[in-house]
Design a protein around this motif. Structure first.
Motif, PDB file in Angstrom:
ATOM      1  N   ALA A 363       0.813  -1.220   0.000  1.00 53.76           N
ATOM      2  CA  ALA A 363       0.000   0.000   0.000  1.00 53.76           C
ATOM      3  C   ALA A 363       0.845   1.268   0.000  1.00 53.76           C
ATOM      4  N   TYR A 365       3.297   2.054  -2.082  1.00 49.37           N
ATOM      5  CA  TYR A 365       3.864   2.414  -3.393  1.00 49.37           C
ATOM      6  C   TYR A 365       2.790   2.315  -4.468  1.00 49.37           C
ATOM      7  N   GLU A 366       2.975   3.102  -5.533  1.00 46.97           N
ATOM      8  CA  GLU A 366       1.936   3.211  -6.555  1.00 46.97           C
ATOM      9  C   GLU A 366       2.070   2.169  -7.665  1.00 46.97           C
ATOM     10  N   SER A 367       3.297   1.920  -8.113  1.00 46.41           N
ATOM     11  CA  SER A 367       3.520   0.996  -9.230  1.00 46.41           C
ATOM     12  C   SER A 367       4.662   0.057  -8.864  1.00 46.41           C
ATOM     13  N   SER A 388      -4.339  -5.419  -3.714  1.00 47.15           N
ATOM     14  CA  SER A 388      -3.112  -4.822  -4.230  1.00 47.15           C
ATOM     15  C   SER A 388      -3.005  -4.860  -5.749  1.00 47.15           C
ATOM     16  N   LYS A 390      -4.235  -3.444  -8.371  1.00 41.28           N
ATOM     17  CA  LYS A 390      -4.118  -2.232  -9.193  1.00 41.28           C
ATOM     18  C   LYS A 390      -2.735  -1.596  -9.102  1.00 41.28           C
ATOM     19  N   ARG A 391      -1.949  -1.977  -8.129  1.00 36.69           N
ATOM     20  CA  ARG A 391      -0.614  -1.398  -7.950  1.00 36.69           C
ATOM     21  C   ARG A 391       0.483  -2.227  -8.623  1.00 36.69           C
ATOM     22  N   ARG A 393       2.748  -3.851 -11.347  1.00 36.26           N
ATOM     23  CA  ARG A 393       3.272  -3.846 -12.716  1.00 36.26           C
ATOM     24  C   ARG A 393       3.612  -5.271 -13.133  1.00 36.26           C
ATOM     25  N   ASP A 444       9.013   2.987 -11.198  1.00 40.09           N
ATOM     26  CA  ASP A 444       8.472   1.838 -10.474  1.00 40.09           C
ATOM     27  C   ASP A 444       9.268   1.559  -9.202  1.00 40.09           C
ATOM     28  N   THR A 445       8.691   0.708  -8.368  1.00 40.66           N
ATOM     29  CA  THR A 445       9.372   0.194  -7.183  1.00 40.66           C
ATOM     30  C   THR A 445       9.434  -1.330  -7.279  1.00 40.66           C
TER      31      THR A 445
END
Length: 477
Positions: A363, A365-367, A388, A390-391, A393, A444-445
């Protein structure tokens, strides 16, 4: 919250008392030594009989302590009290025999509580499924910033017996307690306490979610000033409602949203207190900025608010909350930023050994390219993946039970690319990081948050996190 007045127990006379200590190890050996030094007749029983156990037994026997290896099931004749290592399950035959004989069963926390002196430092106690260690360390940092003599003790750091019986004088103790420890601590009465969150964990030990929650809730029993709960986790508030506390003890919530009266929360990037202020219906006290929390992930801000609530319950000024949070450095493998490589951030959260911890990490991080897998310990992953999806990649799976996560991804995130590494050797981490780097794009992360235990591939989560960091360094070299 029921109210009552709790009085301290009378000092016990240990001279000649027959005490059985269940389990060698980090809590059993110190307990045996402490009791022996007070004149008790101590017998240590232990299930194992390996080389390490025999070495430990020899050390105790040299002091005059009786040790029985390979027989942890039989209650020694004449036993008047059992003191157990916290990990021993309640359904052990030894405990059934003790209960049948009408004996008390204490853990190391209960023993420390009973042995503390009349002028002993009060305890600020913390439990929860995730975040205990970080919150306890944050609390200790805040207390130190206020000029108080303190230590982070219990399930981490200094042992409670050492803290209670050592020469060091403390003003207050920041005490992390596991559900195991709380189960065996019937008379513990903290100054104030917090339950951070509740999610299914250790159910094989407790027997049910209800029993697990009840043991966590023991931390509130007899609280004097504040029972701190998580507004976002109703189960923690329910435990406060059920607790029997001292007259005047208050329920204090923490929230990532705008706080109501008797809560701590966040307003426009500021951590604020509406609990420990005059006229809390109208006033709020600024404590710190979100940027003072390291790292400023949502669940870590929640940890900071819980620590601040306990510190404020003890009378700590607002400035010390800010200074303590600024001074705090989280332990390794807890959302640790390893490096940026080609504009991709690599984050080590190897400590996320269950789904609840992994959900909090995801939660933040976005991508994300998520590296997950290991020993599931009976966990299911549908809820985690659904929340999770939708986050994500991409996902790289490693470890023994990775198929469980792969199947959850197929059900709830079928469009997310998945690399399934069919290996459980330690070298798999380098391959996982390389695969993750191929899936990631700038911004990205790549997040190691396995949602599983590590022992199928590594000695512990520390070694797993170290392997991740080494792989990232190799990637960037």
């Amino acid at each position: 919250m029921g109210s009552r007045k709790v009085t301290s127990s009378e000092p016990l006379d240990w001279q000649g008392k027959h005490v059985t200590v269940a389990g060698l190890g980090v809590s059993g050996i110190p307990a045996a030594k402490v009791l022996h030094a007070r004149g008790a007749h101590v017998t240590v029983v232990n299930d194992g009989d390996d080389a390490r156990a025999r070495e430990q037994a020899a050390e105790l026997e040299a002091l005059g302590i009786t040790v029985r290896l390979g027989d942890g099931a039989t209650l020694p004749e004449g036993t008047e009290l059992v003191v157990t290592a916290p990990g021993w399950k309640p359904d052990k035959p030894l405990f059934a025999a003790a209960r049948e004989a009408g004996l008390e069963i204490w853990g190391d926390v209960e023993l420390a509580w009973r042995l503390r002196g009349p002028d002993a430092a009060p305890w600020l106690a913390i439990t929860g499924t995730n975040g205990k260690t970080t919150t306890t360390q944050m609390l200790a940092s805040i207390l130190k910033a206020a000029g108080l003599r303190t230590a982070a003790v219990g399930n981490i750091g200094v042992s409670l017996l050492d803290a209670v019986l050592g020469d060091e004088q403390y003003d207050v103790l920041a005490v992390e307690l596991s559900s195991y420890q709380l189960h065996w601590a019937p008379s513990l009465r903290a100054h104030s306490a917090a339950v951070l969150n509740l999610a299914p964990d250790h159910l094989d030990w407790h027997g049910s979610m209800e029993a697990y929650a009840a043991d966590k809730g023991r931390i509130y029993e007899g609280n004097r000033v504040a029972c701190v709960y998580n507004v976002a986790d109703k189960a923690t508030e329910d435990l406060v409602r059920e607790a029997d506390v001292e007259e005047g003890c208050r329920a204090v919530g923490f929230t990532l949203g705008t706080p109501g009266p008797s809560q701590l929360g966040v307003v426009e990037g500021i951590l604020v207190d509406r609990a420990f202020v005059e006229d809390r219906h109208k006033n709020a006290q600024e404590l710190a900025e979100i940027s003072d929390v390291h790292p400023p992930a949502p669940h870590n801000i929640a940890n900071a608010l819980a620590a601040a609530a306990l510190a404020r319950a003890f009378g700590v000024p607002a400035r010390a909350v800010r200074d303590g949070l600024r001074d705090f450095t989280p332990d390794a493998h807890r959302i640790a930023h390893v490096a940026d490589v080609d504009a991709v951030a690599y984050i080590d959260d190897s400590k996320a050994t269950n789904t609840h911890a992994a959900e909090a990490s995801l939660a933040a991080y976005e991508s994300i390219v998520w590296i997950a897998g290991g020993l599931a310990k009976g966990a299911t992953f549908d809820e985690l993946v659904a929340k999770s999806a939708k986050r994500l990649r991409g996902v790289v799976l490693i470890g023994q039970d990775r198929a469980l996560i792969r199947e959850a991804l197929a059900r709830h995130a079928p469009e997310v690319p998945v690399v399934d590494l069919d290996r459980t050797d330690t070298g798999a981490m380098l391959a996982a990081v390389q695969e993750a780097s191929r899936l990631a794009v700038a911004g990205d992360t790549v997040l190691l948050a396995p949602a599983c235990a590590s022992m199928d591939m590594f000695a512990n989560y520390n070694q797993r996190g170290d392997a991740f960091a080494e792989a990232v360094r190799e990637l960037g070299s």
